[in-house]
Design a protein around this motif. Sequence first.
Motif, PDB file in Angstrom:
ATOM      1  N   ARG A  92      11.220  -6.417  19.802  1.00  0.00           N
ATOM      2  CA  ARG A  92      10.977  -7.680  19.103  1.00  0.00           C
ATOM      3  C   ARG A  92      11.153  -8.807  20.108  1.00  0.00           C
ATOM      4  O   ARG A  92      12.221  -8.954  20.704  1.00  0.00           O
ATOM      5  CB  ARG A  92      11.947  -7.845  17.936  1.00  0.00           C
ATOM      6  N   LEU A  93      10.118  -9.606  20.301  1.00  0.00           N
ATOM      7  CA  LEU A  93      10.133 -10.675  21.281  1.00  0.00           C
ATOM      8  C   LEU A  93      10.330 -12.022  20.596  1.00  0.00           C
ATOM      9  O   LEU A  93      10.067 -12.176  19.404  1.00  0.00           O
ATOM     10  CB  LEU A  93       8.825 -10.685  22.082  1.00  0.00           C
ATOM     11  N   GLY A  94      10.752 -12.980  21.374  1.00  0.00           N
ATOM     12  CA  GLY A  94      10.981 -14.309  20.828  1.00  0.00           C
ATOM     13  C   GLY A  94       9.977 -15.343  21.291  1.00  0.00           C
ATOM     14  O   GLY A  94      10.199 -16.544  21.118  1.00  0.00           O
ATOM     15  N   ALA A  95       8.866 -14.901  21.871  1.00  0.00           N
ATOM     16  CA  ALA A  95       7.867 -15.833  22.393  1.00  0.00           C
ATOM     17  C   ALA A  95       7.105 -16.502  21.252  1.00  0.00           C
ATOM     18  O   ALA A  95       7.025 -15.964  20.143  1.00  0.00           O
ATOM     19  CB  ALA A  95       6.895 -15.081  23.302  1.00  0.00           C
ATOM     20  N   PRO A  96       6.525 -17.685  21.508  1.00  0.00           N
ATOM     21  CA  PRO A  96       5.720 -18.359  20.478  1.00  0.00           C
ATOM     22  C   PRO A  96       4.516 -17.510  20.074  1.00  0.00           C
ATOM     23  O   PRO A  96       3.936 -16.784  20.886  1.00  0.00           O
ATOM     24  CB  PRO A  96       5.275 -19.655  21.169  1.00  0.00           C
TER      25      PRO A  96
ATOM     26  N   GLY B 127     -19.129  -6.349  -8.139  1.00  0.00           N
ATOM     27  CA  GLY B 127     -18.813  -5.331  -7.144  1.00  0.00           C
ATOM     28  C   GLY B 127     -18.422  -5.887  -5.793  1.00  0.00           C
ATOM     29  O   GLY B 127     -18.279  -5.141  -4.824  1.00  0.00           O
ATOM     30  N   ARG B 128     -18.226  -7.184  -5.708  1.00  0.00           N
ATOM     31  CA  ARG B 128     -17.939  -7.786  -4.404  1.00  0.00           C
ATOM     32  C   ARG B 128     -16.467  -7.631  -4.012  1.00  0.00           C
ATOM     33  O   ARG B 128     -15.588  -7.641  -4.872  1.00  0.00           O
ATOM     34  CB  ARG B 128     -18.298  -9.274  -4.418  1.00  0.00           C
ATOM     35  N   ARG B 129     -16.267  -7.510  -2.706  1.00  0.00           N
ATOM     36  CA  ARG B 129     -14.920  -7.470  -2.167  1.00  0.00           C
ATOM     37  C   ARG B 129     -14.837  -8.489  -1.036  1.00  0.00           C
ATOM     38  O   ARG B 129     -15.613  -8.437  -0.090  1.00  0.00           O
ATOM     39  CB  ARG B 129     -14.586  -6.072  -1.641  1.00  0.00           C
ATOM     40  N   LEU B 130     -13.893  -9.390  -1.167  1.00  0.00           N
ATOM     41  CA  LEU B 130     -13.744 -10.442  -0.165  1.00  0.00           C
ATOM     42  C   LEU B 130     -12.271 -10.543   0.195  1.00  0.00           C
ATOM     43  O   LEU B 130     -11.423 -10.751  -0.674  1.00  0.00           O
ATOM     44  CB  LEU B 130     -14.254 -11.777  -0.712  1.00  0.00           C
ATOM     45  N   ARG B 131     -11.974 -10.355   1.462  1.00  0.00           N
ATOM     46  CA  ARG B 131     -10.599 -10.510   1.920  1.00  0.00           C
ATOM     47  C   ARG B 131     -10.585 -11.306   3.211  1.00  0.00           C
ATOM     48  O   ARG B 131     -11.606 -11.447   3.901  1.00  0.00           O
ATOM     49  CB  ARG B 131      -9.918  -9.155   2.107  1.00  0.00           C
ATOM     50  N   PHE B 132      -9.407 -11.815   3.533  1.00  0.00           N
ATOM     51  CA  PHE B 132      -9.260 -12.696   4.691  1.00  0.00           C
ATOM     52  C   PHE B 132      -8.220 -12.127   5.645  1.00  0.00           C
ATOM     53  O   PHE B 132      -7.235 -11.518   5.214  1.00  0.00           O
ATOM     54  CB  PHE B 132      -8.853 -14.102   4.239  1.00  0.00           C
ATOM     55  N   GLU B 133      -8.469 -12.337   6.930  1.00  0.00           N
ATOM     56  CA  GLU B 133      -7.566 -11.837   7.962  1.00  0.00           C
ATOM     57  C   GLU B 133      -7.319 -12.915   9.012  1.00  0.00           C
ATOM     58  O   GLU B 133      -8.141 -13.827   9.196  1.00  0.00           O
ATOM     59  CB  GLU B 133      -8.161 -10.597   8.643  1.00  0.00           C
ATOM     60  N   ALA B 134      -6.196 -12.757   9.693  1.00  0.00           N
ATOM     61  CA  ALA B 134      -5.866 -13.616  10.829  1.00  0.00           C
ATOM     62  C   ALA B 134      -5.490 -12.730  12.007  1.00  0.00           C
ATOM     63  O   ALA B 134      -4.769 -11.742  11.838  1.00  0.00           O
ATOM     64  CB  ALA B 134      -4.704 -14.546  10.477  1.00  0.00           C
ATOM     65  N   ASP B 135      -5.995 -13.062  13.184  1.00  0.00           N
ATOM     66  CA  ASP B 135      -5.609 -12.377  14.416  1.00  0.00           C
ATOM     67  C   ASP B 135      -4.527 -13.196  15.097  1.00  0.00           C
ATOM     68  O   ASP B 135      -4.718 -14.395  15.355  1.00  0.00           O
ATOM     69  CB  ASP B 135      -6.809 -12.233  15.360  1.00  0.00           C
ATOM     70  N   LEU B 136      -3.403 -12.540  15.389  1.00  0.00           N
ATOM     71  CA  LEU B 136      -2.291 -13.227  16.039  1.00  0.00           C
ATOM     72  C   LEU B 136      -1.851 -12.466  17.273  1.00  0.00           C
ATOM     73  O   LEU B 136      -2.049 -11.246  17.380  1.00  0.00           O
ATOM     74  CB  LEU B 136      -1.097 -13.371  15.079  1.00  0.00           C
ATOM     75  N   ARG B 137      -1.231 -13.181  18.187  1.00  0.00           N
ATOM     76  CA  ARG B 137      -0.673 -12.571  19.389  1.00  0.00           C
ATOM     77  C   ARG B 137       0.416 -13.491  19.925  1.00  0.00           C
ATOM     78  O   ARG B 137       0.531 -14.651  19.520  1.00  0.00           O
ATOM     79  CB  ARG B 137      -1.755 -12.372  20.445  1.00  0.00           C
ATOM     80  N   PHE B 138       1.224 -12.959  20.820  1.00  0.00           N
ATOM     81  CA  PHE B 138       2.159 -13.823  21.523  1.00  0.00           C
ATOM     82  C   PHE B 138       1.378 -14.676  22.517  1.00  0.00           C
ATOM     83  O   PHE B 138       0.369 -14.233  23.079  1.00  0.00           O
ATOM     84  CB  PHE B 138       3.224 -13.004  22.255  1.00  0.00           C
ATOM     85  N   ARG B 139       1.813 -15.887  22.713  1.00  0.00           N
ATOM     86  CA  ARG B 139       1.110 -16.789  23.621  1.00  0.00           C
ATOM     87  C   ARG B 139       0.974 -16.137  24.998  1.00  0.00           C
ATOM     88  O   ARG B 139       1.949 -15.677  25.594  1.00  0.00           O
ATOM     89  CB  ARG B 139       1.864 -18.116  23.752  1.00  0.00           C
ATOM     90  N   GLY B 140      -0.268 -16.078  25.474  1.00  0.00           N
ATOM     91  CA  GLY B 140      -0.539 -15.460  26.766  1.00  0.00           C
ATOM     92  C   GLY B 140      -0.664 -13.956  26.713  1.00  0.00           C
ATOM     93  O   GLY B 140      -0.949 -13.320  27.725  1.00  0.00           O
ATOM     94  N   GLY B 141      -0.468 -13.346  25.527  1.00  0.00           N
ATOM     95  CA  GLY B 141      -0.566 -11.899  25.404  1.00  0.00           C
ATOM     96  C   GLY B 141      -2.005 -11.434  25.342  1.00  0.00           C
ATOM     97  O   GLY B 141      -2.928 -12.223  25.129  1.00  0.00           O
ATOM     98  N   GLY B 142      -2.187 -10.124  25.498  1.00  0.00           N
ATOM     99  CA  GLY B 142      -3.546  -9.585  25.507  1.00  0.00           C
ATOM    100  C   GLY B 142      -3.898  -8.763  24.290  1.00  0.00           C
ATOM    101  O   GLY B 142      -5.040  -8.382  24.118  1.00  0.00           O
ATOM    102  N   GLY B 143      -2.927  -8.458  23.424  1.00  0.00           N
ATOM    103  CA  GLY B 143      -3.193  -7.614  22.268  1.00  0.00           C
ATOM    104  C   GLY B 143      -3.085  -8.384  20.971  1.00  0.00           C
ATOM    105  O   GLY B 143      -2.037  -8.957  20.657  1.00  0.00           O
ATOM    106  N   ASP B 144      -4.171  -8.420  20.203  1.00  0.00           N
ATOM    107  CA  ASP B 144      -4.168  -9.133  18.930  1.00  0.00           C
ATOM    108  C   ASP B 144      -3.806  -8.178  17.792  1.00  0.00           C
ATOM    109  O   ASP B 144      -4.144  -6.992  17.825  1.00  0.00           O
ATOM    110  CB  ASP B 144      -5.547  -9.725  18.635  1.00  0.00           C
ATOM    111  N   PHE B 145      -3.135  -8.705  16.773  1.00  0.00           N
ATOM    112  CA  PHE B 145      -2.849  -7.965  15.555  1.00  0.00           C
ATOM    113  C   PHE B 145      -3.591  -8.641  14.408  1.00  0.00           C
ATOM    114  O   PHE B 145      -3.456  -9.854  14.209  1.00  0.00           O
ATOM    115  CB  PHE B 145      -1.347  -7.941  15.260  1.00  0.00           C
ATOM    116  N   ALA B 146      -4.369  -7.862  13.661  1.00  0.00           N
ATOM    117  CA  ALA B 146      -5.092  -8.393  12.518  1.00  0.00           C
ATOM    118  C   ALA B 146      -4.240  -8.204  11.268  1.00  0.00           C
ATOM    119  O   ALA B 146      -3.882  -7.075  10.916  1.00  0.00           O
ATOM    120  CB  ALA B 146      -6.438  -7.685  12.347  1.00  0.00           C
ATOM    121  N   LEU B 147      -3.913  -9.292  10.599  1.00  0.00           N
ATOM    122  CA  LEU B 147      -3.085  -9.253   9.401  1.00  0.00           C
ATOM    123  C   LEU B 147      -3.834  -9.908   8.252  1.00  0.00           C
ATOM    124  O   LEU B 147      -4.509 -10.926   8.432  1.00  0.00           O
ATOM    125  CB  LEU B 147      -1.759  -9.989   9.627  1.00  0.00           C
TER     126      LEU B 147
END
Length: 689
Positions: free
Chosen positions: A571-575, A521-541
């Motif tokens: 759509r931005l082009g920042a790292p 019955g176990r559920r295990l998933r993985f996520e990564a938080d990303l943002r543009f360098r210097g940005g304040g909002g993270d996106f969990a994917l």
Amino acid sequence: MPHRLGIDIGKTFTDLVLLDESGTAHALKMPNDPGDPVAAVAAGIRALADGAGVAPGDIATVVHGAPVHDVLDLDPAKTGGPAVGLLVTAGFEHVLHLGRGQGASPLAGGIVATLGVAERMDARGQVQQPIDEAKARAAIQALREMGAEAIAVSLLHAAANPAHERALGALAGDIDADLPVTLSSDVVREAADYERTVAAVAAAVLRPTLTRYFETFTDSLRALESTAEVRVARADGGSMSLAHAGDAPVDALNAGPAAGVAAAAAAASHAGCRDALALDMGGGMATIGIVRNGAPVVTRKTPVAGANLTLPSIAVDRAGAGGGAAVRLTGHGALRVGPGAADGGPACFGGDGPTLTDANLVLGLIPAGPDSGNGQDRGPDRTAAEAAIARLADRLGANPFQAAQGIRDLAIEKLYGALRQTAAAHGVDIASMPLIAYGGAGPLHGNALAILCGDGPVVVPAQPGAMSARGYAEAPPRQEFGESCRRLLDDINAAAVGEILDGLGARANDWLDGEGAPATGRRLRFEADLRFRGGGGDFALEVDPANLPNWGLRDLEDRFHAAFEQQHGVRLGAPVELVRLRAVAGGRAADRRNGGSQGRASGRASGRRAGSGDASAARIGEQRVYLEGAFLSAPVYAAGRLEAGSRIAGPALVAGGDWTAPVHPGYAGAVGADGALVIAPDRSGSADA
């Protein structure tokens, strides 16, 4: 499914929901006893079990919300918590006072003292200055002499390397083995030092209080001859063991509203809705959540005592427009509804009023009678409500019905604005979106709100007043394990990311072992938080470790750009920066077969018996209502008597034991197999019998 019990302690009432082996739900609402809350809950468990025809010993699992009502007020003097002393890196003694430049944390005034310790880590976790052990011992001893009954430790960059915090914890144990010590790195691995400090102090305040409460509660269960496993509800809609709750009590804050949204997601699914707005409207305020793709939206910016902690929680926003919201006129003669409740509550229940509830009663939208309820022991006093509204109407130069309609309209506009703001923050289009309306006052305003939102359907669950307790009863084991990265995607390779995920997965599986979660019955998933360098909002994917060797990190970056563009329209082009990685561990969820009971007393209802669609047998009266500027005659239907498939054309009122749902003219309500009422525009052109 084993019997599961959910317990939600509110400020005035406690809700209990028992799910039996068939998925049938039994509910009980009872007044709190501030003098002995555990005894009151134990009595409720006995009464609920008797009503369900089971023994307390038949209950396998109890999921209980933490009895903490205000996550923004963790003053030890109010919570009964210990006096806390704080140890920080020397030079950062004012961390709680400076905060984020927006004023001190509410915790700052409750600290016995904050003392600095000579030590230093850099941002990568490298030791710059070893701990001065002699001075550290002196600081710990000084806090004890100042009256500290517990110590919180929050050192600079401890998220990168907690070694110095652990060393201080060991020193404190040497000095006084009975002195409770909380390390910030054990509570939340948050790189931001202010947020970690708030988390550590909040945990130090809460831990002894919660431990005492749950020890007493467990003893009361044993006295009932129940060996049920006791679990604590989490703010992310899951549950955790008592041991974990003791280690990280902040995970339990704000669990009630979160559990309500989780239950709303299940109700939306039963109604065939993948996306929905969730509105929980009680006496004090309203809370709003978002359901997307069948699940509540989860955030990792959880507000606690003036800080946004990186803790997982179901995203919940608040609006100050509950049923008990005070109504007043400003000095300029403008009408205001809330924020804040009237002293003593609505006039119709003996308070000072006038309130939104008084206005709805004057409009005829709350059936008067001994079982109109709203959680009260007696019916509402219509005469008192009319007197309170009339006084306000005289000052407005209007008649009482116009004044009451104005109050209701203003409250609904306020709620509509809050719904729009919440939806916009999550990139959701509110137009025609389904609304799950629950809480004592949610169904009362659902249809009117849906009209403003674009005529989406309104779903009133079978037990709208006990949704948080229902969410508790269904809460599966859940926990997250994260690691901060703070690296540009161009500077890290897939193999390194995979290694980190493997380590997090091992920790998650160890935790599931400790929770007793079966392997199947176990559920295990993985996520990564990303943002543009210097940005304040993270996106969990979401990340699939198996794909990393094939796709590398390019797929992750592409999906981040797409998510950012969808929400912000550009759509931005920042790292792109990888902020953190996490493993999300979960156990088997309870079966979500809706049942319901109405009323303050224990009751039950599993699937509703299918009927012909004729609702006349459930009709219990007629009510004169003032709705949308006109007097109308509205039949009243008892919700508990409605069969599946029953159809109700507006204007009409559907009344449960502690809730009422008006069906507006031009709309119709239909009852589902689970007992939920779905209100939508009436396109049939015919009325029910």
